[in-house]
Structure formats: C-alpha cells, structure tokens
Design a protein around this motif. Structure first.
Motif, PDB file in Angstrom:
ATOM      1  N   TYR A   1       0.839  -1.197   0.000  1.00 39.29           N
ATOM      2  CA  TYR A   1       0.000   0.000   0.000  1.00 39.29           C
ATOM      3  C   TYR A   1       0.875   1.249   0.000  1.00 39.29           C
ATOM      4  CZ  TYR A   1      -3.593  -3.386   1.059  1.00 39.29           C
ATOM      5  OH  TYR A   1      -4.443  -4.462   1.001  1.00 39.29           O
ATOM      6  N   CYS A   2       1.805   1.291  -0.949  1.00 35.48           N
ATOM      7  CA  CYS A   2       2.768   2.396  -1.011  1.00 35.48           C
ATOM      8  C   CYS A   2       2.106   3.730  -1.342  1.00 35.48           C
ATOM      9  CB  CYS A   2       3.871   2.093  -2.018  1.00 35.48           C
ATOM     10  SG  CYS A   2       3.276   1.878  -3.710  1.00 35.48           S
ATOM     11  N   ASP A   3       0.898   3.700  -1.917  1.00 37.91           N
ATOM     12  CA  ASP A   3       0.218   4.945  -2.288  1.00 37.91           C
ATOM     13  C   ASP A   3      -0.693   5.484  -1.186  1.00 37.91           C
ATOM     14  OD1 ASP A   3      -1.476   2.760  -2.650  1.00 37.91           O
ATOM     15  OD2 ASP A   3      -2.565   3.702  -4.293  1.00 37.91           O
ATOM     16  N   THR A   4      -0.814   4.754  -0.074  1.00 39.34           N
ATOM     17  CA  THR A   4      -1.617   5.213   1.074  1.00 39.34           C
ATOM     18  C   THR A   4      -0.857   4.959   2.374  1.00 39.34           C
ATOM     19  OG1 THR A   4      -2.771   3.081   1.212  1.00 39.34           O
ATOM     20  CG2 THR A   4      -3.843   4.832  -0.085  1.00 39.34           C
ATOM     21  N   PHE A   5       0.462   4.993   2.307  1.00 41.91           N
ATOM     22  CA  PHE A   5       1.295   4.635   3.458  1.00 41.91           C
ATOM     23  C   PHE A   5       1.003   5.528   4.669  1.00 41.91           C
ATOM     24  CE2 PHE A   5       5.493   4.868   5.718  1.00 41.91           C
ATOM     25  CZ  PHE A   5       5.418   3.598   6.271  1.00 41.91           C
ATOM     26  N   CYS A   6       0.583   4.904   5.740  1.00 44.78           N
ATOM     27  CA  CYS A   6       0.287   5.577   7.020  1.00 44.78           C
ATOM     28  C   CYS A   6      -0.761   6.685   6.891  1.00 44.78           C
ATOM     29  CB  CYS A   6       1.560   6.091   7.691  1.00 44.78           C
ATOM     30  SG  CYS A   6       2.585   4.757   8.355  1.00 44.78           S
ATOM     31  N   ASP A   7      -1.652   6.560   5.923  1.00 43.26           N
ATOM     32  CA  ASP A   7      -2.703   7.563   5.748  1.00 43.26           C
ATOM     33  C   ASP A   7      -3.594   7.694   6.981  1.00 43.26           C
ATOM     34  OD1 ASP A   7      -1.872   8.262   3.216  1.00 43.26           O
ATOM     35  OD2 ASP A   7      -3.700   7.596   2.192  1.00 43.26           O
ATOM     36  N   GLY A   8      -3.785   6.621   7.731  1.00 42.05           N
ATOM     37  CA  GLY A   8      -4.610   6.682   8.945  1.00 42.05           C
ATOM     38  C   GLY A   8      -4.115   7.761   9.895  1.00 42.05           C
ATOM     39  N   MET A   9      -2.818   7.866  10.031  1.00 40.18           N
ATOM     40  CA  MET A   9      -2.222   8.887  10.882  1.00 40.18           C
ATOM     41  C   MET A   9      -2.565  10.278  10.336  1.00 40.18           C
ATOM     42  SD  MET A   9       1.760   9.099  12.126  1.00 40.18           S
ATOM     43  CE  MET A   9       2.442   9.107  10.465  1.00 40.18           C
ATOM     44  N   GLY A  10      -2.554  10.425   9.028  1.00 34.08           N
ATOM     45  CA  GLY A  10      -2.922  11.688   8.397  1.00 34.08           C
ATOM     46  C   GLY A  10      -4.382  12.042   8.625  1.00 34.08           C
ATOM     47  N   VAL A  11      -5.247  11.032   8.651  1.00 35.75           N
ATOM     48  CA  VAL A  11      -6.676  11.260   8.904  1.00 35.75           C
ATOM     49  C   VAL A  11      -6.870  11.801  10.322  1.00 35.75           C
ATOM     50  CG1 VAL A  11      -8.927  10.139   9.159  1.00 35.75           C
ATOM     51  CG2 VAL A  11      -7.450   9.532   7.232  1.00 35.75           C
ATOM     52  N   ILE A  12      -6.202  11.207  11.297  1.00 32.22           N
ATOM     53  CA  ILE A  12      -6.322  11.691  12.677  1.00 32.22           C
ATOM     54  C   ILE A  12      -5.812  13.127  12.766  1.00 32.22           C
ATOM     55  CG2 ILE A  12      -5.495  11.410  15.048  1.00 32.22           C
ATOM     56  CD1 ILE A  12      -5.570   8.376  14.589  1.00 32.22           C
ATOM     57  N   TYR A  13      -4.678  13.392  12.159  1.00 32.05           N
ATOM     58  CA  TYR A  13      -4.129  14.752  12.158  1.00 32.05           C
ATOM     59  C   TYR A  13      -5.148  15.736  11.585  1.00 32.05           C
ATOM     60  CZ  TYR A  13      -1.345  18.817  10.953  1.00 32.05           C
ATOM     61  OH  TYR A  13      -0.895  20.100  10.832  1.00 32.05           O
ATOM     62  N   ASP A  14      -5.709  15.390  10.440  1.00 32.16           N
ATOM     63  CA  ASP A  14      -6.660  16.274   9.771  1.00 32.16           C
ATOM     64  C   ASP A  14      -7.890  16.537  10.650  1.00 32.16           C
ATOM     65  OD1 ASP A  14      -7.313  17.771   7.340  1.00 32.16           O
ATOM     66  OD2 ASP A  14      -8.990  16.345   7.200  1.00 32.16           O
ATOM     67  N   GLN A  15      -8.343  15.513  11.359  1.00 36.34           N
ATOM     68  CA  GLN A  15      -9.518  15.649  12.220  1.00 36.34           C
ATOM     69  C   GLN A  15      -9.251  16.535  13.441  1.00 36.34           C
ATOM     70  OE1 GLN A  15     -12.812  14.237  11.973  1.00 36.34           O
ATOM     71  NE2 GLN A  15     -12.136  14.068   9.851  1.00 36.34           N
ATOM     72  N   LEU A  16      -7.997  16.582  13.898  1.00 37.48           N
ATOM     73  CA  LEU A  16      -7.683  17.288  15.142  1.00 37.48           C
ATOM     74  C   LEU A  16      -6.891  18.581  14.955  1.00 37.48           C
ATOM     75  CD1 LEU A  16      -6.724  14.270  17.441  1.00 37.48           C
ATOM     76  CD2 LEU A  16      -8.961  15.376  17.158  1.00 37.48           C
ATOM     77  N   LYS A  17      -6.489  18.896  13.741  1.00 40.68           N
ATOM     78  CA  LYS A  17      -5.575  20.028  13.535  1.00 40.68           C
ATOM     79  C   LYS A  17      -6.156  21.378  13.960  1.00 40.68           C
ATOM     80  CE  LYS A  17      -6.690  20.646   8.648  1.00 40.68           C
ATOM     81  NZ  LYS A  17      -6.185  20.455   7.293  1.00 40.68           N
ATOM     82  N   ASN A  18      -7.442  21.516  14.020  1.00 40.76           N
ATOM     83  CA  ASN A  18      -8.063  22.782  14.425  1.00 40.76           C
ATOM     84  C   ASN A  18      -8.701  22.704  15.809  1.00 40.76           C
ATOM     85  OD1 ASN A  18      -7.420  24.112  11.980  1.00 40.76           O
ATOM     86  ND2 ASN A  18      -9.119  23.038  10.986  1.00 40.76           N
TER      87      ASN A  18
END
Length: 167
Positions: A94-111
């Motif tokens: 899954y080289c095209d979605t590597f660690c995307d879950g972490m990015g989703v959490i970041y996006d949800q909490l960044k504000n």
C-alpha cells in the motif's frame, strides 16, 4: 509531571505492541495505554499529553476502532494539550496510502487547539504517496513493521527522544 495517555487502534496487534513499546520507553503506566474502542471524553480530558496511534487499512482508512474514537476525542477539550501521532502501514503493498490513517487523525484534530509534536522526516522511507506528509515530514512516527521491521526500534528510539524535548 504532565499526565500522558497512549491511545491506539490495532486489529492485528502490531500497533498495540508499538504503543506498549513507546509506553515503556516513556515510563507510561500500562493503565494509561488504552485501546481506542475503550476511551471516553473524560479519560481524554484527564491527560495533558496524548499519543495517538493507528494502523492504516484498505485504501488509506483508519483502523476500525478509530471511527468512534476520533468522534470521542473531538468532543473533548483539547486546548493546550500536546498530541503526538504514530502510525503503522505497509509501504510495499500500500505504497500509495502509506500511514494515511495517521494523516486522517491529524486532519480531524488540527483545528482543535492542541499542539502537535513529533513530526518525522520522510527521508529514508519507501512509499509513493501519503496524506500523513506535510512539508516533507510525516505528521508523526511512521512505521512499517512488516517490510522494514529492522528499522522499527531505531525509529521508535529516535522519535521518543525527539518528543521528550517537547514534553
């Protein structure tokens, strides 16, 4: 000393094991290492520092327990809290979605009013795309314990030493 909680979502046990390893290195009691499916708003608010970990599934999706957990965390008052993220992924299959879950959490909490610490340079990683990358860095510790297990311990050690400076 500030109170630290580690919240993880793990389907196969890999992210749970990494959460426990990080807890040992930071001296976090096992009672403060919590499965994402078991968190409450009150528990989240009881911590000054949150380390949040998830694996990435399917087409860059969060681990299942995080869908409700992220809603719970978002109901908590995160103003002034320090947040560090860690994520597990598969950089070969899954080289095209590597660690995307972490990015989703970041996006949800960044504000949310929290302060993120622990970004990691993307240098030395093998992947083609990740939403967890901002300005050439992962938003947290990215691990591939399947294909790059020989790098896991060193990456955890470096990250722990780095986030200690911000705690």
């Amino acid at each position: 000393m500030k109170k630290m909680g580690i919240i993880y979502g793990s389907s196969t046990g890999t992210c749970e094991s990494i959460a426990q390893t990080i807890a040992e290195k930071l001296g976090v009691a096992s009672v403060d290492v919590i499965d994402a499916s078991k968190i409450t708003t009150e528990k989240v608010e009881s911590y000054d520092i949150l380390l949040l970990g998830t694996s990435t599934w399917g087409d860059g999706e969060l681990q299942d327990d995080w869908y409700d957990a992220i809603k719970t965390i978002k109901t908590a008052d995160l103003n002034g809290k320090i947040v560090a993220l860690f994520g597990c992924g598969d950089s070969e299959s899954y080289c095209d979605t590597f660690c995307d879950g972490m990015g989703v959490i970041y996006d949800q909490l960044k504000n949310s009013g929290c302060t993120f610490v622990g970004a990691v340079s993307a240098d030395g990683y093998s992947y083609s795309s990740s939403i967890a990358i901002i300005d050439g860095k992962f938003v947290g510790l990215a691990l591939d314990d399947v294909n790059e297990s020989g790098k896991t311990e060193e990456r955890i050690n470096s990250w722990v030493e780095e986030i200690k400076k911000s705690l």
